[in-house]
Design a protein around this motif. Structure first.
Motif, PDB file in Angstrom:
ATOM      1  N   ALA A  24       3.025 -42.046 -44.404  1.00 30.84           N
ATOM      2  CA  ALA A  24       2.341 -43.226 -43.900  1.00 30.84           C
ATOM      3  C   ALA A  24       1.378 -42.875 -42.783  1.00 30.84           C
ATOM      4  O   ALA A  24       0.342 -43.500 -42.614  1.00 30.84           O
ATOM      5  CB  ALA A  24       3.379 -44.241 -43.396  1.00 30.84           C
ATOM      6  N   THR A  28      -1.573 -46.590 -52.910  1.00 27.31           N
ATOM      7  CA  THR A  28      -1.628 -47.571 -51.842  1.00 27.31           C
ATOM      8  C   THR A  28      -2.123 -46.900 -50.577  1.00 27.31           C
ATOM      9  O   THR A  28      -1.636 -45.845 -50.195  1.00 27.31           O
ATOM     10  CB  THR A  28      -0.230 -48.168 -51.604  1.00 27.31           C
ATOM     11  N   ALA A  31      -3.047 -46.080 -46.602  1.00 26.07           N
ATOM     12  CA  ALA A  31      -2.418 -46.143 -45.291  1.00 26.07           C
ATOM     13  C   ALA A  31      -3.463 -45.856 -44.247  1.00 26.07           C
ATOM     14  O   ALA A  31      -4.326 -45.006 -44.437  1.00 26.07           O
ATOM     15  CB  ALA A  31      -1.282 -45.118 -45.198  1.00 26.07           C
ATOM     16  N   LYS A  58      -2.154 -42.569 -49.911  1.00 29.21           N
ATOM     17  CA  LYS A  58      -0.958 -41.799 -49.561  1.00 29.21           C
ATOM     18  C   LYS A  58      -0.924 -40.471 -50.298  1.00 29.21           C
ATOM     19  O   LYS A  58      -0.510 -39.455 -49.751  1.00 29.21           O
ATOM     20  CB  LYS A  58       0.300 -42.617 -49.852  1.00 29.21           C
ATOM     21  N   ARG A  91      17.588 -50.864 -48.247  1.00 30.00           N
ATOM     22  CA  ARG A  91      17.255 -51.617 -47.045  1.00 30.00           C
ATOM     23  C   ARG A  91      18.502 -51.840 -46.194  1.00 30.00           C
ATOM     24  O   ARG A  91      18.464 -51.740 -44.970  1.00 30.00           O
ATOM     25  CB  ARG A  91      16.642 -52.969 -47.426  1.00 30.00           C
ATOM     26  N   ASP A 117      11.853 -45.649 -44.810  1.00 26.43           N
ATOM     27  CA  ASP A 117      10.673 -46.343 -44.337  1.00 26.43           C
ATOM     28  C   ASP A 117      10.422 -47.579 -45.197  1.00 26.43           C
ATOM     29  O   ASP A 117      10.300 -47.496 -46.415  1.00 26.43           O
ATOM     30  CB  ASP A 117       9.475 -45.389 -44.417  1.00 26.43           C
ATOM     31  N   VAL A 118      10.356 -48.747 -44.557  1.00 26.37           N
ATOM     32  CA  VAL A 118      10.173 -49.999 -45.284  1.00 26.37           C
ATOM     33  C   VAL A 118       8.876 -49.989 -46.085  1.00 26.37           C
ATOM     34  O   VAL A 118       8.807 -50.521 -47.203  1.00 26.37           O
ATOM     35  CB  VAL A 118      10.201 -51.188 -44.309  1.00 26.37           C
ATOM     36  N   SER A 119       7.830 -49.376 -45.536  1.00 26.36           N
ATOM     37  CA  SER A 119       6.557 -49.346 -46.249  1.00 26.36           C
ATOM     38  C   SER A 119       6.667 -48.581 -47.559  1.00 26.36           C
ATOM     39  O   SER A 119       5.968 -48.874 -48.526  1.00 26.36           O
ATOM     40  CB  SER A 119       5.464 -48.728 -45.369  1.00 26.36           C
ATOM     41  N   VAL A 120       7.551 -47.583 -47.604  1.00 23.77           N
ATOM     42  CA  VAL A 120       7.780 -46.836 -48.837  1.00 23.77           C
ATOM     43  C   VAL A 120       8.484 -47.717 -49.864  1.00 23.77           C
ATOM     44  O   VAL A 120       8.128 -47.739 -51.042  1.00 23.77           O
ATOM     45  CB  VAL A 120       8.615 -45.568 -48.540  1.00 23.77           C
ATOM     46  N   ASP A 122       8.314 -50.859 -50.122  1.00 24.28           N
ATOM     47  CA  ASP A 122       7.421 -51.929 -50.558  1.00 24.28           C
ATOM     48  C   ASP A 122       6.259 -51.439 -51.419  1.00 24.28           C
ATOM     49  O   ASP A 122       5.503 -52.257 -51.951  1.00 24.28           O
ATOM     50  CB  ASP A 122       6.854 -52.664 -49.334  1.00 24.28           C
ATOM     51  N   ASP A 123       6.117 -50.138 -51.558  1.00 28.10           N
ATOM     52  CA  ASP A 123       4.996 -49.556 -52.293  1.00 28.10           C
ATOM     53  C   ASP A 123       5.411 -49.325 -53.749  1.00 28.10           C
ATOM     54  O   ASP A 123       6.259 -48.475 -54.022  1.00 28.10           O
ATOM     55  CB  ASP A 123       4.591 -48.237 -51.638  1.00 28.10           C
TER      56      ASP A 123
END
Length: 356
Positions: free
Chosen positions: A39, A67, A69, A78, A248, A254-257, A259-260
């Protein structure tokens, strides 16, 4: 969903199904890219034998996971960030950050750190669901010396990405144990340290080896319910949404991972297989092991309560101890806890008093 999930280290597990790692039997250099590194577009030393990046060995980089970053004022994809980071890491490898060290047993085991020429015992480190050998890099570094530390690489990840995933705990243990016997790695007293799902694989391997006349020196079970408290189920909840929800809840990813969609496509196949292995695992009746067992428990672990950790006492007729640590399922990822656990393992294996 009851499962021995592990942290999702994208470059350690998912992306490395595409990114080239070291050749079989060789170790990577210190540190791998994590989801946070992706990220941020940062790089750490990364293992690669292919000149300028991993794609030369495995072909073009994946088109998915594009996606973007934001890195400061730079907007990069990424995958582009990963390619750039790995290429820069190559320079650090060539500058002599570390050397590659051959390990025995080919595909199954990596020796990250060379220890004594005359080790007292051998320790196998078995990763969690979705994890790979690199999770234990720092832990291996802390323990190497009089202990010959080998980390286990399961099929279907990193340099073994092309091999079929094994969604059966006993079969994983049987294949691993067979590799140990074939490569004569039971010549030293053998201990096993598992985290989460790795505990179940370690327990089954210890049982298999005991039946072959090679009892383990010690079994360490970190963040895992005892075999008698993990019940096989006819219906397995391995939907992608359920898996991501568990990640989760357990933390460490990593939350962004999560969500991707592109990143999820990379890591979910391994987690889905490992989830099924744990969900369907049911201990078959057998005599208790005659081996000391140390269970290690994160007091805030949502998957393993203290009673389930204490139940490891039932798998052995030998000494047992339960050690509690602040933190959840991934208490072990904290550097200070790793150092404390390393001291505990070292004291148990190098001749200090056993638990009463």
């Amino acid at each position: 969903m009851t499962n021995g999930f592990g942290q999702c280290h994208i470059a350690r597990m998912g992306v490395n199904r595409t990114v080239a790692g070291p050749r079989v039997g060789e170790t990577p250099v210190e540190g791998l890219l994590t989801g946070a590194d992706l990220a941020a577009g940062q790089d750490r030393p990364h293992s690669t034998r292919a000149p300028y990046g991993p794609w030369r060995r495995w072909g073009s980089p994946p088109k998915r996971a594009a996606t973007s970053a934001t890195v400061g004022q730079t907007h990069v994809g990424k995958c582009d960030a990963l390619v750039h980071a790995v290429a820069r890491s190559r320079e650090r490898v060539e500058a002599g950050v570390t050397a590659f060290v051959k390990a025995p047993a080919g595909r199954w085991l990596w020796r990250y750190h060379r220890g004594s020429d005359h080790p007292v015992c051998r320790l196998l480190l078995l990763p969690h669901a979705g994890g790979s050998a690199s999770y234990f890099y720092r832990f291996s570094q802390l323990l190497a010396g009089d202990i010959d530390v080998l980390t286990v690489q399961y099929p279907g990840r990193m340099e073994r990405y092309a091999e079929p995933l094994v969604c059966d705990i006993e079969e994983l243990a049987r294949q691993l144990s067979t590799a140990l016997l074939e490569h004569e790695l039971t010549d030293l007293p053998l201990a096993l340290f598992g985290h989460s799902m790795g505990c179940l694989v370690g327990y089954e391997a210890a049982s298999f080896l005991a039946e072959k006349g090679h009892p383990a020196r010690w079994l360490f079970a970190s963040s895992c319910r005892a075999p008698g408290t993990v019940h096989g189920k006819a219906a397995v909840r391995t939907t992608d949404d359920a898996i991501v929800a568990d990640l989760r809840r357990l933390g460490g990813t990593d939350v962004s991972v999560l969500d991707d969609p592109g990143m999820r496509e990379l890591f979910l196949p391994v987690l889905r297989s490992d989830s099924r292995a744990v969900e369907l695992y049911g201990e078959r009746p057998r005599a208790p092991l005659n081996v000391p067992v140390t269970a290690i428990h994160g007091v805030d672990d949502p998957w393993v309560d203290r009673r389930a950790a204490q139940a490891w006492s039932a798998v052995t007729s030998g000494p047992f101890e339960l050690r509690d640590f602040l933190g959840g399922h991934f208490y072990f990822s904290q550097a200070e806890h790793q150092a404390t656990v390393a001291d505990l393992v070292r004291s148990r294996l190098l001749g200090m008093p056993s638990p009463s």
